[in-house]
Design a protein around this motif. Structure first.
Motif, PDB file in Angstrom:
ATOM      1  N   TRP A 245       0.813  -1.216   0.000  1.00  0.00           N
ATOM      2  CA  TRP A 245       0.000   0.000   0.000  1.00  0.00           C
ATOM      3  C   TRP A 245       0.846   1.264   0.000  1.00  0.00           C
ATOM      4  O   TRP A 245       0.438   2.290  -0.548  1.00  0.00           O
ATOM      5  CB  TRP A 245      -1.008  -0.021   1.154  1.00  0.00           C
ATOM      6  CG  TRP A 245      -2.128  -0.942   0.782  1.00  0.00           C
ATOM      7  CD1 TRP A 245      -2.392  -2.173   1.298  1.00  0.00           C
ATOM      8  CD2 TRP A 245      -3.092  -0.734  -0.253  1.00  0.00           C
ATOM      9  NE1 TRP A 245      -3.459  -2.735   0.657  1.00  0.00           N
ATOM     10  CE2 TRP A 245      -3.917  -1.877  -0.289  1.00  0.00           C
ATOM     11  CE3 TRP A 245      -3.349   0.300  -1.139  1.00  0.00           C
ATOM     12  CZ2 TRP A 245      -4.972  -2.004  -1.190  1.00  0.00           C
ATOM     13  CZ3 TRP A 245      -4.401   0.169  -2.030  1.00  0.00           C
ATOM     14  CH2 TRP A 245      -5.200  -0.967  -2.053  1.00  0.00           C
TER      15      TRP A 245
ATOM     16  N   GLY B 152       0.161   3.615  -2.979  1.00  0.00           N
ATOM     17  CA  GLY B 152      -0.291   4.927  -2.518  1.00  0.00           C
ATOM     18  C   GLY B 152       0.598   6.054  -3.014  1.00  0.00           C
ATOM     19  O   GLY B 152       0.108   7.084  -3.488  1.00  0.00           O
TER      20      GLY B 152
ATOM     21  N   MET C 241      -5.371   0.922  -7.476  1.00  0.00           N
ATOM     22  CA  MET C 241      -5.943   0.498  -6.196  1.00  0.00           C
ATOM     23  C   MET C 241      -6.542  -0.897  -6.297  1.00  0.00           C
ATOM     24  O   MET C 241      -6.514  -1.668  -5.337  1.00  0.00           O
ATOM     25  CB  MET C 241      -6.990   1.503  -5.705  1.00  0.00           C
ATOM     26  CG  MET C 241      -6.431   2.902  -5.437  1.00  0.00           C
ATOM     27  SD  MET C 241      -5.022   2.932  -4.319  1.00  0.00           S
ATOM     28  CE  MET C 241      -3.721   3.514  -5.379  1.00  0.00           C
TER      29      MET C 241
ATOM     30  N   THR D 138      -5.395  -3.927  -3.988  1.00  0.00           N
ATOM     31  CA  THR D 138      -6.362  -4.737  -3.241  1.00  0.00           C
ATOM     32  C   THR D 138      -6.184  -6.215  -3.564  1.00  0.00           C
ATOM     33  O   THR D 138      -6.177  -7.063  -2.668  1.00  0.00           O
ATOM     34  CB  THR D 138      -7.802  -4.276  -3.562  1.00  0.00           C
ATOM     35  OG1 THR D 138      -7.933  -2.897  -3.226  1.00  0.00           O
ATOM     36  CG2 THR D 138      -8.833  -5.085  -2.798  1.00  0.00           C
TER      37      THR D 138
END
Length: 195
Positions: free
Chosen positions: A99, A103, A128, A132
């Motif tokens: 992440w 990110g 994203m 995930t």
């Protein structure tokens, strides 16, 4: 420290406890960020869509930086609020690093989209969704794998949608990709905490 031999039964019990702890960590640490980032993204997307329809001004896009300004501190607050955090294991660290990378890339591309033409409404759900899916693969948590895969696939639909409807599709993808699995994780978290 004294070396102590453990029996086969104790060894299996220790392994079972470690697996249970990892599953609790997955539920405990993943639910809040998914819900916070998911709902904040959906809310800001719909706000920008509505304001653009009302004003016709592209300056409403300057609301996007509110996303990390709202979701970042909330994520930090709720993650720190958990007193049972315990020791982070390898899976926790890998998921965290996934992440951080996705990110940072997402934020960098989002910032660049104000300067150069980038189809950010396609790229962000694509990134994203992949994050995930990878989180689900690393943690072996099926709802994340499914939601991430669907989110990644749906991100390509953005390429075929014109005008402000892209914002609604963007919001819908985040509902599927983050809000729904966030609620599933939250339910799992509550079950883990009861046991």
């Amino acid at each position: 420290m004294e070396d102590k031999r453990i029996s086969e039964k104790e060894s299996l019990e220790l392994i079972a406890q470690m697996i249970k702890d990892t599953q609790e960590n997955i539920a405990r640490y993943a639910a809040y960020p998914f819900l916070i980032w998911g709902y904040t993204t959906v809310g800001i997307s719909i706000a920008i869509w509505y304001l653009y329809l009302q004003t016709g001004s592209h300056q409403v896009n300057y609301l996007w930086p509110a996303l990390p300004l709202i979701a970042g501190p909330l994520t930090w607050y709720f993650s720190g609020k958990n007193k049972r955090e315990g020791v982070k294991n390898y899976v926790d660290r890998i998921t965290n690093q996934i992440w951080i990378v996705f990110g940072l890339v997402g934020m960098t591309l989002s910032a660049l989209s104000f300067m150069i033409r980038i189809d950010i409404l396609f790229i962000i759900p694509l990134l994203m969704g992949m994050g995930t899916t990878l989180s689900g693969c690393v943690t072996r948590y099926r709802p994340l794998i499914i939601a991430g895969t669907i989110g990644t696939a749906l991100s390509f639909s953005i390429l075929f949608i014109q005008g402000t409807d892209k914002l609604l599709a963007f919001a819908a993808i985040f509902i599927v990709m983050m809000v729904i699995p966030g609620h599933i994780l939250n339910k799992h978290m509550k079950q883990c905490l009861k046991n």
